[in-house]
Design a protein around this motif. Structure first.
Motif, PDB file in Angstrom:
ATOM      1  N   GLY A  52     -39.014  27.404 -24.372  1.00  0.00           N
ATOM      2  CA  GLY A  52     -39.954  27.954 -25.457  1.00  0.00           C
ATOM      3  C   GLY A  52     -40.101  26.840 -26.461  1.00  0.00           C
ATOM      4  N   MET A  53     -39.194  25.883 -26.847  1.00  0.00           N
ATOM      5  CA  MET A  53     -39.498  24.996 -27.884  1.00  0.00           C
ATOM      6  C   MET A  53     -40.595  23.795 -27.399  1.00  0.00           C
ATOM      7  N   MET A  54     -40.542  23.594 -26.194  1.00  0.00           N
ATOM      8  CA  MET A  54     -41.575  22.661 -25.741  1.00  0.00           C
ATOM      9  C   MET A  54     -42.747  23.333 -25.479  1.00  0.00           C
ATOM     10  N   THR A  55     -42.788  24.543 -25.008  1.00  0.00           N
ATOM     11  CA  THR A  55     -44.149  25.302 -25.041  1.00  0.00           C
ATOM     12  C   THR A  55     -44.745  25.273 -26.553  1.00  0.00           C
ATOM     13  N   GLY A  56     -43.918  25.693 -27.503  1.00  0.00           N
ATOM     14  CA  GLY A  56     -44.324  25.956 -28.790  1.00  0.00           C
ATOM     15  C   GLY A  56     -44.840  24.543 -29.418  1.00  0.00           C
ATOM     16  N   ALA A  57     -44.314  23.582 -28.939  1.00  0.00           N
ATOM     17  CA  ALA A  57     -44.610  21.949 -29.499  1.00  0.00           C
ATOM     18  C   ALA A  57     -46.101  21.704 -28.753  1.00  0.00           C
ATOM     19  N   GLY A  58     -46.506  22.505 -27.792  1.00  0.00           N
ATOM     20  CA  GLY A  58     -47.684  22.121 -27.337  1.00  0.00           C
ATOM     21  C   GLY A  58     -47.798  21.826 -25.897  1.00  0.00           C
ATOM     22  N   PHE A  59     -46.637  21.703 -25.312  1.00  0.00           N
ATOM     23  CA  PHE A  59     -46.443  20.913 -23.819  1.00  0.00           C
ATOM     24  C   PHE A  59     -46.887  21.984 -22.880  1.00  0.00           C
ATOM     25  N   ALA A  60     -47.216  21.830 -21.626  1.00  0.00           N
ATOM     26  CA  ALA A  60     -47.642  22.786 -20.724  1.00  0.00           C
ATOM     27  C   ALA A  60     -46.625  22.966 -19.346  1.00  0.00           C
ATOM     28  N   LYS A  61     -47.360  23.494 -18.364  1.00  0.00           N
ATOM     29  CA  LYS A  61     -46.470  24.017 -17.306  1.00  0.00           C
ATOM     30  C   LYS A  61     -45.568  23.002 -16.680  1.00  0.00           C
ATOM     31  N   ASN A  62     -46.172  21.416 -16.571  1.00  0.00           N
ATOM     32  CA  ASN A  62     -45.378  20.495 -16.080  1.00  0.00           C
ATOM     33  C   ASN A  62     -43.958  20.416 -16.747  1.00  0.00           C
ATOM     34  N   THR A  63     -43.893  20.209 -18.041  1.00  0.00           N
ATOM     35  CA  THR A  63     -42.656  20.397 -19.009  1.00  0.00           C
ATOM     36  C   THR A  63     -41.794  21.567 -18.642  1.00  0.00           C
ATOM     37  N   ARG A  64     -42.394  22.755 -18.476  1.00  0.00           N
ATOM     38  CA  ARG A  64     -41.624  23.969 -18.262  1.00  0.00           C
ATOM     39  C   ARG A  64     -40.847  23.999 -16.948  1.00  0.00           C
ATOM     40  N   ALA A  65     -42.011  23.418 -15.943  1.00  0.00           N
ATOM     41  CA  ALA A  65     -41.059  23.305 -14.474  1.00  0.00           C
ATOM     42  C   ALA A  65     -40.146  22.417 -14.653  1.00  0.00           C
ATOM     43  N   ALA A  66     -40.039  21.246 -15.244  1.00  0.00           N
ATOM     44  CA  ALA A  66     -39.062  20.331 -15.088  1.00  0.00           C
ATOM     45  C   ALA A  66     -37.863  20.752 -15.858  1.00  0.00           C
ATOM     46  N   LEU A  67     -37.921  21.378 -17.003  1.00  0.00           N
ATOM     47  CA  LEU A  67     -36.594  22.265 -17.597  1.00  0.00           C
ATOM     48  C   LEU A  67     -36.214  22.929 -16.817  1.00  0.00           C
ATOM     49  N   ILE A  68     -36.955  24.075 -16.314  1.00  0.00           N
ATOM     50  CA  ILE A  68     -36.412  25.053 -15.201  1.00  0.00           C
ATOM     51  C   ILE A  68     -35.448  24.398 -14.261  1.00  0.00           C
TER      52      ILE A  68
END
Length: 380
Positions: free
Chosen positions: A223-239
């Motif tokens: 959520g932090m990275m999404t709210g900061a403006g980052f997209a699906k690549n970032t979320r996939a990496a964190l997951i």
């Protein structure tokens, strides 16, 4: 030509469901599980502290405070009397915030019948002791089988009857190995199975619980990275890397890495990190957008399990010498006042590691030798 059955690979066993189930906790998830159990044909007593919530359930078949607009299964008996809820119960589900599990177990210990199984439906690690919820319950309840129900389950969707799957986990005794159909895990799984709620059975209590506790912290990071403006690549990496952190911690405590790839690990992590319906994801999104913690959720005092577990998870990991950089980042931001963007920038430029980890490589990251670069510039 008729279609073959789905389960051709192994013979099916019959398990006896529990007749009466007490559900302790009339919040959203407690009400949803009570509805599942009632739809499965069980006699259900639902306990809650708030008399107005219980009155709504008994009079209108709804819990408008926690599950607005959703009809609960007819026949659920709500009560504010804990002893009455537990009287004659053949199985007990504890569905309250993790911080209150120990107190609740102490309260019910003298009220439940000998040998009655108890399933904890809260996710977390106790601050200070490092105990999982099942361990707390086992310590306080003595000679009762203790397990958990966990999985990718939003309460409203479960109560509405959307197809949902969850894991029922208990430690298996020797007798349970010889007659698995008579084990508490099998009997409770059958007791909670409906055409839309599918259960799976596990004997890896630690692995299942670690997945449920850690995923909330990882969801805040997403959520932090999404709210900061980052997209699906970032979320996939964190997951993906978050799941590796789950595996490390589970393995260090005697759990199985395979369990973390199941419903209670990968499944729950994926769901929680993919929707603002998750309070953990929502909190992270608001913080990433620059909203102060005191103003998140429009200033309402919303309990976010991952916020508390960021400390207990990392305390336990430090004690066991397990590396959990994503969880550490969330802790530093939430509780140590660290800058969100700088913290994640440093994590992204940490030493390059091998995947699989058996290769054992660790290389200096080129960015680590450069002057610190704002994460906004890294993204561009």
């Amino acid at each position: 030509m008729t279609n073959p059955p789905f389960d051709q690979t192994r013979p099916s066993l019959q398990a006896r469901p529990y007749g009466t189930i007490a559900v302790l906790g009339a919040g959203a998830w407690g009400s949803a599980l009570a509805t599942v159990a009632r739809r499965a044909g069980r006699s259900v007593r639902l306990w809650g502290r708030d008399a107005s919530v219980i009155d709504d359930i008994n009079a209108n078949g709804r819990n408008e405070r926690f599950l607005p607009g959703i009809d609960l299964a007819p026949g659920i008996v709500g009560t504010t009397d804990l002893a009455a809820a537990l009287d004659g119960a053949e199985a007990v589900l504890i569905v309250i915030p993790s911080i209150a599990i120990r107190e609740m177990c102490q309260m019910i210990a003298p009220m439940i019948g000998t040998g009655v199984p108890v399933a904890v439906c809260a996710k977390g690690i106790e601050e200070g002791t490092g105990y999982l919820m099942g361990h707390i319950a086992a310590e306080e309840l003595g000679n009762h089988p203790v397990g958990v129900i966990s999985g990718p389950t939003f309460a409203d969707e479960t109560a509405l009857g959307h197809f949902t799957a969850a894991t029922v986990a208990f430690n298996f005794r020797y007798a349970d190995r010889l007659a698995p159909m008579d084990s508490p895990a099998a009997r409770l799984a059958v007791s909670m199975s409906t055409p839309s709620f599918r259960t799976y059975i596990s004997d890896d209590l630690v692995g299942v619980e670690i997945g449920g506790a850690v995923k909330n912290v990882i969801a805040i990071a997403c959520g932090m990275m999404t709210g900061a403006g980052f997209a699906k690549n970032t979320r996939a990496a964190l997951i993906t890397r978050g799941m590796d952190e789950m595996k490390r911690l589970a393995e260090a405590l005697g759990g199985q890495r395979e369990t973390v790839t199941g419903l209670s690990g990968a499944g729950d992590l994926t769901l929680t990190c993919s929707s603002d319906s998750s309070r953990n994801m929502s909190l992270g999104t608001q913080l990433g957008a620059g909203i102060p913690r005191s103003e998140c959720f429009e200033g309402r005092p919303v309990v976010v399990e991952g916020e508390m577990n960021a400390i207990s998870v990392t305390d336990l990991a430090r004690r066991l010498r397990v590396s959990m950089p994503i969880c550490e980042a969330v802790r530093h931001i939430l509780h140590d006042g660290a800058d969100l963007k700088d913290t994640f920038a440093r994590m992204w430029s940490s030493p390059i590691e091998s995947e699989p980890r058996a290769m054992g490589l660790s290389l200096n990251h080129p960015s680590a030798r450069l002057p610190e670069t704002p994460i906004d510039e890294i993204a561009t």
